[in-house]
Design an enzyme around this catalytic site. Structure first.
Site, mmCIF file in Angstrom:
data_model
loop_
_atom_site.group_PDB
_atom_site.id
_atom_site.type_symbol
_atom_site.label_atom_id
_atom_site.label_comp_id
_atom_site.label_asym_id
_atom_site.label_seq_id
_atom_site.Cartn_x
_atom_site.Cartn_y
_atom_site.Cartn_z
ATOM 1 N N PHE A 74 0.877 -1.172 0.000
ATOM 2 C CA PHE A 74 0.000 0.000 0.000
ATOM 3 C C PHE A 74 0.914 1.221 0.000
ATOM 4 O O PHE A 74 1.512 1.550 1.035
ATOM 5 C CB PHE A 74 -0.816 -0.077 1.292
ATOM 6 C CG PHE A 74 -1.980 0.851 1.422
ATOM 7 C CD1 PHE A 74 -3.240 0.464 0.971
ATOM 8 C CD2 PHE A 74 -1.854 2.078 2.056
ATOM 9 C CE1 PHE A 74 -4.344 1.295 1.141
ATOM 10 C CE2 PHE A 74 -2.946 2.913 2.223
ATOM 11 C CZ PHE A 74 -4.198 2.511 1.766
ATOM 12 N N ALA A 75 1.079 1.849 -1.155
ATOM 13 C CA ALA A 75 2.098 2.894 -1.293
ATOM 14 C C ALA A 75 1.449 4.276 -1.333
ATOM 15 O O ALA A 75 1.137 4.813 -2.411
ATOM 16 C CB ALA A 75 2.946 2.650 -2.533
ATOM 17 N N LEU A 76 1.245 4.834 -0.133
ATOM 18 C CA LEU A 76 0.606 6.142 -0.009
ATOM 19 C C LEU A 76 1.607 7.187 0.510
ATOM 20 O O LEU A 76 1.766 8.252 -0.088
ATOM 21 C CB LEU A 76 -0.581 6.022 0.970
ATOM 22 C CG LEU A 76 -1.394 7.285 1.254
ATOM 23 C CD1 LEU A 76 -2.206 7.687 0.030
ATOM 24 C CD2 LEU A 76 -2.358 7.056 2.437
ATOM 25 N N GLU B 266 4.850 9.428 1.638
ATOM 26 C CA GLU B 266 6.044 9.933 0.939
ATOM 27 C C GLU B 266 6.948 10.618 1.962
ATOM 28 O O GLU B 266 6.502 10.929 3.070
ATOM 29 C CB GLU B 266 5.621 10.927 -0.155
ATOM 30 C CG GLU B 266 4.724 10.295 -1.200
ATOM 31 C CD GLU B 266 4.444 11.221 -2.374
ATOM 32 O OE1 GLU B 266 4.908 12.386 -2.352
ATOM 33 O OE2 GLU B 266 3.764 10.760 -3.303
ATOM 34 N N GLY C 120 7.738 13.580 2.305
ATOM 35 C CA GLY C 120 7.163 14.843 2.777
ATOM 36 C C GLY C 120 5.657 14.792 2.978
ATOM 37 O O GLY C 120 5.022 15.823 3.166
ATOM 38 N N GLN D 264 7.885 -3.952 33.112
ATOM 39 C CA GLN D 264 8.078 -3.539 34.504
ATOM 40 C C GLN D 264 7.865 -4.707 35.462
ATOM 41 O O GLN D 264 8.638 -4.896 36.399
ATOM 42 C CB GLN D 264 7.105 -2.388 34.827
ATOM 43 C CG GLN D 264 7.393 -1.680 36.134
ATOM 44 C CD GLN D 264 8.698 -0.882 36.073
ATOM 45 O OE1 GLN D 264 9.176 -0.544 34.992
ATOM 46 N NE2 GLN D 264 9.276 -0.610 37.219
ATOM 47 N N GLU E 219 -0.640 3.617 9.744
ATOM 48 C CA GLU E 219 -2.048 3.681 9.307
ATOM 49 C C GLU E 219 -2.782 4.821 10.024
ATOM 50 O O GLU E 219 -3.963 4.718 10.362
ATOM 51 C CB GLU E 219 -2.739 2.330 9.462
ATOM 52 C CG GLU E 219 -2.037 1.304 8.573
ATOM 53 C CD GLU E 219 -2.873 0.168 8.070
ATOM 54 O OE1 GLU E 219 -4.112 0.242 8.166
ATOM 55 O OE2 GLU E 219 -2.267 -0.778 7.537
HETATM 56 N N1 COS Z 1 -14.201 7.919 3.657
HETATM 57 C C1 COS Z 1 -14.593 8.490 2.513
HETATM 58 N N2 COS Z 1 -14.213 9.738 2.124
HETATM 59 C C2 COS Z 1 -13.396 10.395 2.952
HETATM 60 C C3 COS Z 1 -12.954 9.861 4.175
HETATM 61 C C4 COS Z 1 -13.397 8.570 4.512
HETATM 62 N N3 COS Z 1 -13.020 7.988 5.669
HETATM 63 N N4 COS Z 1 -12.147 10.757 4.783
HETATM 64 C C5 COS Z 1 -12.100 11.836 3.987
HETATM 65 N N5 COS Z 1 -12.851 11.617 2.881
HETATM 66 C C6 COS Z 1 -13.084 12.548 1.773
HETATM 67 C C7 COS Z 1 -13.669 13.833 2.305
HETATM 68 O O1 COS Z 1 -15.080 13.729 2.398
HETATM 69 C C8 COS Z 1 -13.238 14.844 1.268
HETATM 70 O O2 COS Z 1 -14.097 14.716 0.154
HETATM 71 P P1 COS Z 1 -14.588 16.048 -0.657
HETATM 72 O O3 COS Z 1 -13.321 16.645 -1.239
HETATM 73 O O4 COS Z 1 -15.512 15.504 -1.695
HETATM 74 O O5 COS Z 1 -15.229 16.948 0.347
HETATM 75 C C9 COS Z 1 -11.868 14.318 0.850
HETATM 76 O O6 COS Z 1 -11.845 12.927 1.192
HETATM 77 C C10 COS Z 1 -10.723 15.014 1.560
HETATM 78 O O7 COS Z 1 -10.912 14.821 2.944
HETATM 79 P P2 COS Z 1 -10.354 15.825 4.030
HETATM 80 O O8 COS Z 1 -10.653 17.232 3.614
HETATM 81 O O9 COS Z 1 -10.832 15.376 5.360
HETATM 82 O O10 COS Z 1 -8.768 15.583 3.894
HETATM 83 P P3 COS Z 1 -7.570 16.130 4.740
HETATM 84 O O11 COS Z 1 -6.485 16.503 3.801
HETATM 85 O O12 COS Z 1 -8.044 17.150 5.723
HETATM 86 O O13 COS Z 1 -7.041 14.821 5.516
HETATM 87 C C11 COS Z 1 -6.836 13.159 7.234
HETATM 88 C C12 COS Z 1 -7.734 14.163 6.495
HETATM 89 C C13 COS Z 1 -5.826 13.849 8.127
HETATM 90 C C14 COS Z 1 -7.800 12.351 8.096
HETATM 91 C C15 COS Z 1 -6.112 12.223 6.207
HETATM 92 O O14 COS Z 1 -5.143 12.913 5.484
HETATM 93 C C16 COS Z 1 -5.443 11.041 6.880
HETATM 94 O O15 COS Z 1 -6.112 10.048 7.206
HETATM 95 N N6 COS Z 1 -4.130 11.135 7.077
HETATM 96 C C17 COS Z 1 -3.365 10.014 7.592
HETATM 97 C C18 COS Z 1 -2.888 9.167 6.482
HETATM 98 C C19 COS Z 1 -2.430 7.843 6.977
HETATM 99 O O16 COS Z 1 -3.115 7.161 7.709
HETATM 100 N N7 COS Z 1 -1.233 7.466 6.532
HETATM 101 C C20 COS Z 1 -0.693 6.208 6.871
HETATM 102 C C21 COS Z 1 -0.462 5.491 5.584
HETATM 103 S S1 COS Z 1 -0.381 3.792 5.722
HETATM 104 S S2 COS Z 1 1.107 3.432 6.929
#
Ligand code: COS
Length: 378
Positions: free
Chosen positions: A123-125, A127, A129, A335, A362
Site C-alpha cells: 500500500f504505497a501512499l 512519501e 514529505g 516492569q 495507518e
Molecule cells: N471515507 C470516505 N471519504 C473520505 C474519508 C473517509 N473515511 N475521509 C475523507 N474523505 C473525503 C472527504 O469527504 C473529502 O471529500 P470532498 O473533497 O468531496 O469533500 C476528501 O476525502 C478530503 O478529505 P479531508 O478534507 O478530510 O482531507 P484532509 O487533507 O483534511 O485529511 C486526514 C484528512 C488527516 C484524516 C487524512 O489525510 C489522513 O487520514 N491522514 C493520515 C494518512 C495515513 O493514515 N497514513 C498512513 C499510511 S499507511 S502506513
C-alpha cells in the site's frame, strides 16, 4: 447483546490460533533477531485462507467477514507482530482491489493475494514529505497514449520489496486531495526501483522500504477507480486498515499481559509470589481492563463495517484507544518482569518494541483524533 463469535468466526479464530501457536510462535524470536521476512509463514497463512479473510469467495477469498478477520489478526499478532503486519496489509490490498477494482483487475490480483502466489500486497501512499498529510503527496502520474507514467518517491512501504502487486497513489490533477488517482503496479515493473530497507525499532521481520518511480509506465487498465478519485479510496481503505492495526495491537498486548501474569505467579520476592503484591495486582488489573475495553471497541468497529454502516469514527476510536493502551500494557509487562523484562530471554521487550508503531502507522493517534473530532463536531 451477544458478544460471542458465531460458528464461522470461531472457526477462523481457532484456525489462526492453532497455526500461530504451533508454527509461528516457535520462530517468532528468531524472525525478530535475524530480521527474517517470514515468507514460509505467509504462505502457510494463505493456505489457511487468512491472507484474504474478507474477500469474496469468487475471488479466492475466505469471505468470512470483518469480525473473523479481526479475531484472526489478533491471534497471529499474539505470536509474531512482523508476520501479522504483513498479513494485515495484504488483506487490506485484497479488499481494496475487490471493492474498487474492475472485474478484470479483481480477477487478476485477488486470487494471487489470497493463495500466496504473491508473497504479499503493498500500500504505497506515504512519501518523505507527506505522511499524516497524505493529500500533500508529490508523486505524479502523467497521461500518455495507452497508459500513465509515474514519477516520484514513496516511503515506509510495508512489504514493498516482496509484494506481487502494490496500490500506488499519484497526483493526476491539481493540488490537494481532489487531484490524486490510484494505480495498481506489479512486481518487477520497469521504472519501479526498490530503495533501502528501514532499520526499525520493532517489526524487524517485516519489510519496510522506500520506492522510487522513475518513468514507471503502466497501462490504462492499471488505474484503480476514477481519475482524481484516489484519495477517497485511500481514506476508505485506511478506515478498514485501522481495525486491522487495532486488532494487531490487541494481540501484541494480550501476549505481553499473559507473560506478565505467568511471571508474577512464578517469581518470588520477599518470600511470596509477585502476584501477591497489590502493586503488581493493580498493574495487571489495569492492563486487563484496558485490553477488554480495546477488544470491545474493536469488535464494534468490525461489526459495523461488516454490517455496511458508516464506521470511520469507530475505527479511529478503536485504533487510538487500543494502540495507546497496548503500549501501556507492554510497558507494564516489562516492569513486572523487572531486569528479566529488559533482556531478550523473555518476549516482553520484543512486544514493547513491536507495539510502539501501532500508535503511528495507518494514521497516528493524532490523526485518529482529527477523524473523531471532525465527525463529532460536524
Ligand atoms: N471515507 C470516505 N471519504 C473520505 C474519508 C473517509 N473515511 N475521509 C475523507 N474523505 C473525503 C472527504 O469527504 C473529502 O471529500 P470532498 O473533497 O468531496 O469533500 C476528501 O476525502 C478530503 O478529505 P479531508 O478534507 O478530510 O482531507 P484532509 O487533507 O483534511 O485529511 C486526514 C484528512 C488527516 C484524516 C487524512 O489525510 C489522513 O487520514 N491522514 C493520515 C494518512 C495515513 O493514515 N497514513 C498512513 C499510511 S499507511 S502506513
Amino acid at each position: 447483546m451477544d458478544f460471542s463469535p458465531n460458528d464461522t468466526q470461531s472457526l477462523v479464530q481457532q484456525t489462526a490460533r492453532d497455526y500461530a501457536q504451533k508454527t509461528i510462535l516457535p520462530q517468532a524470536a528468531a524472525i525478530d533477531r535475524d530480521e527474517r521476512f517470514p515468507a514460509d509463514l505467509l504462505k502457510g497463512l494463505a493456505d489457511l485462507g487468512l491472507m484474504a479473510v474478507n474477500v469474496p469467495a469468487a475471488l479466492g477469498g475466505a469471505e468470512a467477514g470483518v469480525v473473523a478477520y479481526s479475531l484472526a489478526m489478533t491471534e497471529i499478532a499474539r505470536t509474531c507482530a512482523s508476520t501479522a503486519v504483513t498479513m494485515a496489509v495484504t488483506n487490506m490490498v485484497g479488499e481494496v482491489i475487490a471493492r474498487f477494482g474492475t472485474k478484470a483487475q479483481a480477477e487478476r490480483h485477488c486470487p494471487k493475494l489470497a493463495d500466496g502466489t504473491y508473497a504479499a500486497g503493498a500500500f504505497a501512499l506515504s512519501e518523505p514529505g507527506a505522511g499524516s498529510d497524505a493529500g500533500a503527496m508529490r508523486t505524479t502520474a502523467r497521461k500518455i497514449d495507452g497508459g500513465w507514467v509515474i514519477d516520484g518517491q514513496k516511503m515506509w512501504i510495508t512489504s514493498g520489496a516482496h509484494a506481487g502487486v502494490m496500490v500506488v497513489w499519484a497526483r493526476t490533477g491539481g493540488p490537494g486531495t481532489g487531484g490524486i488517482s490510484c494505480f495498481l503496479v506489479e512486481k518487477g515493473q520497469k521504472g519501479l526501483i526498490i530503495g533501502h530497507h528501514e532499520d526499525k525499532m520493532g517489526l524487524r521481520g517485516s519489510n519496510t522500504v522506500s520506492l522510487t518511480f522513475d518513468g514507471c509506465e503502466v497501462p490504462d487498465d492499471a488505474l484503480l477507480g476514477e481519475v482524481n478519485g484516489g484519495f477517497k479510496i485511500a481514506m476508505m481503505a485506511l478506515d478498514g486498515g485501522r481495525i486491522g492495526i487495532s486488532s494487531q495491537a490487541i494481540g501484541i498486548a494480550t501476549a505481553a499481559l499473559d507473560e506478565a501474569i505467568a511471571y508474577a505467579k512464578d517469581r518470588k520476592q520477599f518470600d511470596k509470589p509477585l502476584a501477591d503484591f497489590q502493586a503488581i495486582q493493580w498493574m495487571i488489573a489495569d492492563s486487563k481492563t484496558e485490553l477488554d475495553a480495546s477488544r470491545l471497541l474493536c469488535l464494534r468497529a468490525a461489526s459495523m463495517k461488516e454490517r455496511g454502516v458508516p464506521f470511520s469514527k469507530e475505527a479511529s476510536m478503536s485504533k487510538v484507544f487500543s494502540s495507546e493502551a497496548a503500549v501501556r500494557i507492554c510497558n507494564r509487562a516489562v516492569q513486572v518482569l523487572g531486569g528479566y523484562g529488559y533482556t531478550r530471554e523473555f518476549a516482553a521487550e520484543r512486544h514493547l518494541r513491536d507495539v510502539r508503531v501501532t500508535t503511528i502507522y495507518e494514521g497516528t493517534s493524532q490523526v485518529q483524533k482529527i477523524v473523531i473530532a471532525r465527525s463529532v463536531l460536524k
